[in-house]
Scaffold this motif. Structure first.
Motif, PDB file in Angstrom:
ATOM      1  N   THR A  59       0.849  -1.078  -0.303  1.00 57.80           N
ATOM      2  CA  THR A  59       0.096   0.231  -0.063  1.00 57.80           C
ATOM      3  C   THR A  59       0.576   0.604   0.276  1.00 57.80           C
ATOM      4  OG1 THR A  59      -1.414  -0.904   1.250  1.00 57.80           O
ATOM      5  CG2 THR A  59      -1.596   1.355   1.377  1.00 57.80           C
ATOM      6  N   THR A  60       1.880   1.310   0.654  1.00 56.50           N
ATOM      7  CA  THR A  60       2.739   2.581   0.835  1.00 56.50           C
ATOM      8  C   THR A  60       3.566   2.802  -1.052  1.00 56.50           C
ATOM      9  OG1 THR A  60       3.718   1.688   3.098  1.00 56.50           O
ATOM     10  CG2 THR A  60       4.934   3.182   2.152  1.00 56.50           C
ATOM     11  N   ASP A  63       1.198   4.312  -2.363  1.00 58.60           N
ATOM     12  CA  ASP A  63       0.694   5.348  -2.546  1.00 58.60           C
ATOM     13  C   ASP A  63       1.038   6.648  -2.966  1.00 58.60           C
ATOM     14  OD1 ASP A  63      -0.895   4.863  -0.285  1.00 58.60           O
ATOM     15  OD2 ASP A  63      -0.259   5.046   1.440  1.00 58.60           O
ATOM     16  N   GLU A  66       0.784   7.072  -6.218  1.00 55.72           N
ATOM     17  CA  GLU A  66      -0.751   7.612  -6.430  1.00 55.72           C
ATOM     18  C   GLU A  66      -0.305   9.120  -6.369  1.00 55.72           C
ATOM     19  OE1 GLU A  66      -3.149   6.076  -3.421  1.00 55.72           O
ATOM     20  OE2 GLU A  66      -3.839   4.543  -5.004  1.00 55.72           O
ATOM     21  N   ASN A  95      -6.344   6.463 -11.511  1.00 54.33           N
ATOM     22  CA  ASN A  95      -7.590   6.588 -10.792  1.00 54.33           C
ATOM     23  C   ASN A  95      -7.272   5.921 -10.009  1.00 54.33           C
ATOM     24  OD1 ASN A  95      -9.395   6.942  -9.446  1.00 54.33           O
ATOM     25  ND2 ASN A  95     -10.483   8.241 -10.960  1.00 54.33           N
ATOM     26  N   ALA A  96      -8.060   5.097  -8.691  1.00 53.54           N
ATOM     27  CA  ALA A  96      -7.284   3.810  -7.753  1.00 53.54           C
ATOM     28  C   ALA A  96      -8.927   3.850  -6.743  1.00 53.54           C
ATOM     29  CB  ALA A  96      -6.237   4.454  -6.317  1.00 53.54           C
ATOM     30  N   LEU A  98      -8.735   1.998  -3.502  1.00 51.65           N
ATOM     31  CA  LEU A  98      -8.093   2.296  -1.589  1.00 51.65           C
ATOM     32  C   LEU A  98      -8.590   0.830  -1.162  1.00 51.65           C
ATOM     33  CD1 LEU A  98      -8.223   6.127  -1.202  1.00 51.65           C
ATOM     34  CD2 LEU A  98      -6.431   4.520  -2.086  1.00 51.65           C
ATOM     35  N   GLY A 102     -13.223   4.869   1.111  1.00 52.04           N
ATOM     36  CA  GLY A 102     -13.260   5.939   1.242  1.00 52.04           C
ATOM     37  C   GLY A 102     -14.497   6.726   0.164  1.00 52.04           C
ATOM     38  N   LEU A 103     -15.934   5.911   0.640  1.00 52.68           N
ATOM     39  CA  LEU A 103     -17.096   6.139   0.166  1.00 52.68           C
ATOM     40  C   LEU A 103     -17.481   7.493   1.228  1.00 52.68           C
ATOM     41  CD1 LEU A 103     -17.930   3.462  -1.671  1.00 52.68           C
ATOM     42  CD2 LEU A 103     -17.605   5.292  -2.260  1.00 52.68           C
ATOM     43  N   CYS A 158     -16.798   4.504  -9.472  1.00 55.24           N
ATOM     44  CA  CYS A 158     -15.921   6.112  -9.469  1.00 55.24           C
ATOM     45  C   CYS A 158     -14.959   5.665  -9.522  1.00 55.24           C
ATOM     46  CB  CYS A 158     -15.826   6.320  -7.734  1.00 55.24           C
ATOM     47  SG  CYS A 158     -17.814   6.155  -6.809  1.00 55.24           S
TER      48      CYS A 158
ATOM     49  N   ALA B  96     -12.275   8.163   7.284  1.00 53.44           N
ATOM     50  CA  ALA B  96     -13.265   7.065   6.202  1.00 53.44           C
ATOM     51  C   ALA B  96     -12.826   7.048   4.670  1.00 53.44           C
ATOM     52  CB  ALA B  96     -14.684   7.639   6.004  1.00 53.44           C
ATOM     53  N   LEU B  97     -11.101   7.887   4.525  1.00 54.86           N
ATOM     54  CA  LEU B  97     -10.510   7.597   3.333  1.00 54.86           C
ATOM     55  C   LEU B  97     -10.804   7.764   1.751  1.00 54.86           C
ATOM     56  CD1 LEU B  97      -8.725   3.975   3.837  1.00 54.86           C
ATOM     57  CD2 LEU B  97      -8.032   6.000   4.320  1.00 54.86           C
ATOM     58  N   VAL B  98     -12.028   8.782   2.719  1.00 53.51           N
ATOM     59  CA  VAL B  98     -13.123   9.578   1.279  1.00 53.51           C
ATOM     60  C   VAL B  98     -12.094  10.574   0.611  1.00 53.51           C
ATOM     61  CG1 VAL B  98     -14.576  11.193   0.643  1.00 53.51           C
ATOM     62  CG2 VAL B  98     -15.194   9.480   2.456  1.00 53.51           C
ATOM     63  N   LYS B 100      -8.553  10.928   0.561  1.00 54.09           N
ATOM     64  CA  LYS B 100      -7.256  10.274  -0.040  1.00 54.09           C
ATOM     65  C   LYS B 100      -7.888   9.600  -1.438  1.00 54.09           C
ATOM     66  CE  LYS B 100      -4.033   6.029   0.631  1.00 54.09           C
ATOM     67  NZ  LYS B 100      -3.905   5.185   1.347  1.00 54.09           N
ATOM     68  N   ARG B 101      -8.996   9.094  -1.558  1.00 56.01           N
ATOM     69  CA  ARG B 101      -9.657   8.419  -2.752  1.00 56.01           C
ATOM     70  C   ARG B 101     -10.083   9.448  -3.821  1.00 56.01           C
ATOM     71  NH1 ARG B 101     -14.076   8.111  -5.209  1.00 56.01           N
ATOM     72  NH2 ARG B 101     -15.558   8.634  -3.302  1.00 56.01           N
ATOM     73  N   ALA B 104      -6.400  10.649  -5.201  1.00 57.53           N
ATOM     74  CA  ALA B 104      -6.249   9.538  -5.724  1.00 57.53           C
ATOM     75  C   ALA B 104      -6.476   9.608  -7.255  1.00 57.53           C
ATOM     76  CB  ALA B 104      -5.687   8.594  -4.865  1.00 57.53           C
ATOM     77  N   GLY B 105      -7.783  10.009  -7.312  1.00 57.18           N
ATOM     78  CA  GLY B 105      -8.342  10.163  -8.368  1.00 57.18           C
ATOM     79  C   GLY B 105      -8.100  11.505  -9.022  1.00 57.18           C
ATOM     80  N   ARG B 275      -2.893   7.297   7.884  1.00 54.15           N
ATOM     81  CA  ARG B 275      -1.711   7.486   7.606  1.00 54.15           C
ATOM     82  C   ARG B 275      -0.613   7.945   7.963  1.00 54.15           C
ATOM     83  NH1 ARG B 275      -0.346   1.449   6.204  1.00 54.15           N
ATOM     84  NH2 ARG B 275       0.345   2.246   3.923  1.00 54.15           N
TER      85      ARG B 275
END
Lengths: 327, 277
Positions: A59-60, A63, A66, A95-96, A98, A102-103, A158, B96-98, B100-101, B104-105, B275
């Motif tokens: 994951t690092t 990251d 990204e 795009n990713a 995760l 992340g919603l 997404c 909730a990593l929103v 981060k997502r 990343a997008g 993190r």
């Protein structure tokens, strides 16, 4: 949801220039070095699987690709750009999905996909993407009401709606039922065929076996094994196994004349295992089996459940993790 | 169904401003669905209404002390909404990593921060408009310079939103963010909101005027009354529109200075990912 593609992984498009290039990537958190000198390339239309135990540094690595973290050292380029230093140059091209979804829980499925569409310069049709991931009938449902697998599908939707050229997938099918997982696999094959470069991290080794053109196994921040699935398994060799006879310990097992054949016991010394690797595996494995049968005849014992099989990805994975855990 | 073919033509691009506008629409939808956000709106309006229901003595130009207090509270609208709302939702979104997502997008930080700032400014203006309605209903008359009043409310939304964002690295979840936000909200409310700084002794007046809520309160009082109140209520005099804006420049400068300082701090310390070290 139906897609049209074949079941087998595509041929790696080795001729194309890499769109993702990682060279000697190192990433530290204080004194802890999470990633230690990782290098790999990904080409258009290629799926590269990054496997590893928890905390291996997958994951690092993602990251950094990204652009969410600055690499401590090493070179990372996506379409020739530094994802951390030049994010604007990559906007809309990557795009990713995760590890966490992340919603936004308070939006509906349709609102979530439309939001991602609205933020993209060259989007796909949200209705088409929702159908692809099998969420059309959930379009009016709030995200908070979805199951874990449905949330993974939505996270994938997404990403797909933005039409990325490079897609990072961090355990995309976790929590999905087997049918849903197969549908997503078909979808990923379609994306590959259309030229999307995909980096996949997963704990499902079967997923990597079915989808990856090339793969790498990370452990404690380093890539320990890398290559095509066939290449990795060929390097790992064939395994001859049988149930350990009564009153026979590992020291009593015969040592083949071919000294490169590794001898060990497995599953609390219930099984003997002979690993044959290197050139002419078939011929040398046959010779080792002949020696074992001769030894059994001389000692009046039988080799129960005697078998020869090629290494699986799980064998390789467990060996990599196990070897390093002993260190 | 097969996924549509990847385009081969050169990819179009989308500017950060367009992304900000589209994110603002999302922020608006979510704001309307958050009960906590409605609580912040109600709290801001309540704090304006309270002084208007208490007795007051005339201070200058027909304006009573309770009316000036209500105008001071209008300067704290963005404190309540701006500090309270972003600290809460951005902490929850980070966990909730929103965030981060979205990063990343390819969504730039300026678009994410810009959208929430726009929402804070928009709702602050709505509450300010309701506050003006309350003032008119008690016979305080119409604002003399409504542009200055609205400008002050909208401008104060920027540093207050940044302050709310700056609280998020200190909080591990939305609940602790709400708790952490209470301290600066209370501090700012009591430094120009509850008691107008124009009523303070000279030295305190000068010190508190450097705080964003007090500077905003002074701009609103000046915009509403048409009086130069920036040196305190004693000796405040009615001036023309141009003179009023010239007199307001130091207070506007205070708000810009806070915006710059807090903006740099957000850029330096905001956490996008649980993190992140």
């Amino acid at each position: 949801m139906t897609t049209t593609s074949t079941e087998s992984p595509g041929t790696p498009p080795a001729a194309a220039e890499p769109v993702v290039t990682v060279r000697d990537l190192r990433q530290s958190y204080g004194d802890f070095e999470a990633v230690r000198g990782v290098s790999f390339d990904i080409r258009p239309g290629e799926l590269f699987a990054l496997l590893g135990t928890n905390g291996a540094g997958k994951t690092t690595t993602v990251d950094v690709l990204e652009g969410l973290r600055r690499a401590t050292s090493g070179t990372v380029r996506v379409f020739g750009h530094d994802p951390y230093g030049q994010p604007a140059a990559l906007r809309g091209r990557t795009n990713a999905v995760l590890q966490g979804d992340g919603l936004l829980d308070d939006l509906t499925v349709a609102e979530t996909v439309v939001l991602s569409r609205d933020l993209a310069a060259d989007p796909r049709d949200p209705a088409e993407v929702m159908e692809l991931v099998g969420l059309t009938d959930k379009r009016s449902v709030a995200v908070r009401q979805l199951s874990g697998g449905q949330k993974r599908r939505l996270a994938l939707a997404c990403a797909l709606v933005t039409r990325p050229e490079v897609l990072y997938l961090d355990e995309p099918t976790t929590g999905m039922d087997p049918e849903g997982r197969h549908e997503i696999w078909r979808l990923l094959r379609d994306l590959k065929e259309q030229g999307t470069a995909i980096l996949l991290t997963t704990h499902y080794l079967e997923e990597a076996e079915r989808l990856a053109d090339r793969l790498a196994i990370m452990h404690r921040g380093e890539i320990r094994v890398e290559g095509t699935l066939q290449g990795v398994l060929a390097d790992w060799g064939d395994r001859i196994g049988f149930r350990m006879p009564e009153d026979v310990g590992i020291a009593d097992l015969p040592r083949p004349a071919d000294t490169s054949v590794a001898v060990e016991t497995r599953d609390q010394a219930l099984w003997a295992a002979y690993t044959v690797s290197g050139p002419d595996i078939a011929g040398r494995a046959s010779a080792a089996v002949a020696e074992l049968l001769a030894w059994a005849g001389e000692h009046g014992t039988s080799l129960q459940h005697l078998h020869v099989r090629g290494a699986s990805l799980e064998d390789v994975f467990l060996r990599v993790a196990g070897d390093l855990n002993q260190n | 169904m097969t996924i549509a073919t990847t385009r081969t033509a050169p990819r179009p691009t989308m500017g950060a401003l367009r992304q900000t506008l589209r994110l603002t629409r999302m922020e608006f939808t979510l704001f309307m669905r958050y009960k906590t956000a409605w609580l912040f709106l109600a709290m801001a309006l309540f704090l304006i209404a309270v002084p208007l229901n208490t007795p007051g003595e005339e201070v200058f130009g027909g304006m009573a002390s309770n009316e000036l207090s209500a105008l001071g509270m209008m300067g704290s609208i963005a404190v309540i909404i701006g500090v309270g709302h972003p600290s809460n939702v951005f902490t929850a979104r980070r966990e909730a990593l929103v965030l981060k997502r979205m990063r990343a997008g390819g969504v730039p930080s300026a678009a994410l921060f810009g959208a929430v700032t726009a929402i804070v400014a928009g709702f602050s203006l709505v509450i300010a408009a309701l506050g003006v309605g309350l003032m008119v209903s008690v016979g305080a008359g119409m604002p003399q310079d409504p542009v200055m009043l609205l400008f002050a409310v909208a401008l104060s939304a920027v540093p207050m939103t940044f302050l709310g964002l700056l609280i998020t690295p200190l909080a591990r979840n939305a609940e602790s963010a709400q708790m952490a936000a209470m301290a600066p909200i209370m501090l700012l409310l009591f430094s120009g909101g509850v008691m107008p700084v124009g009523l303070f002794p000279d030295i305190l007046h000068k010190i508190f005027s450097l705080l964003p809520s007090a500077a905003t309160g002074q701009l609103i009082q000046a915009g509403y009354t048409g009086y130069d109140v920036f040196g305190g209520f004693e000796g405040a005099s009615a001036v023309g529109p141009f003179e009023l804006w010239v007199a307001a420049l130091p207070s506007i400068g205070v708000l810009f200075a806070w915006t710059a300082v807090l903006g740099v701090a957000v850029h330096r310390w905001f956490k996008w990912d649980p993190r992140q070290a």
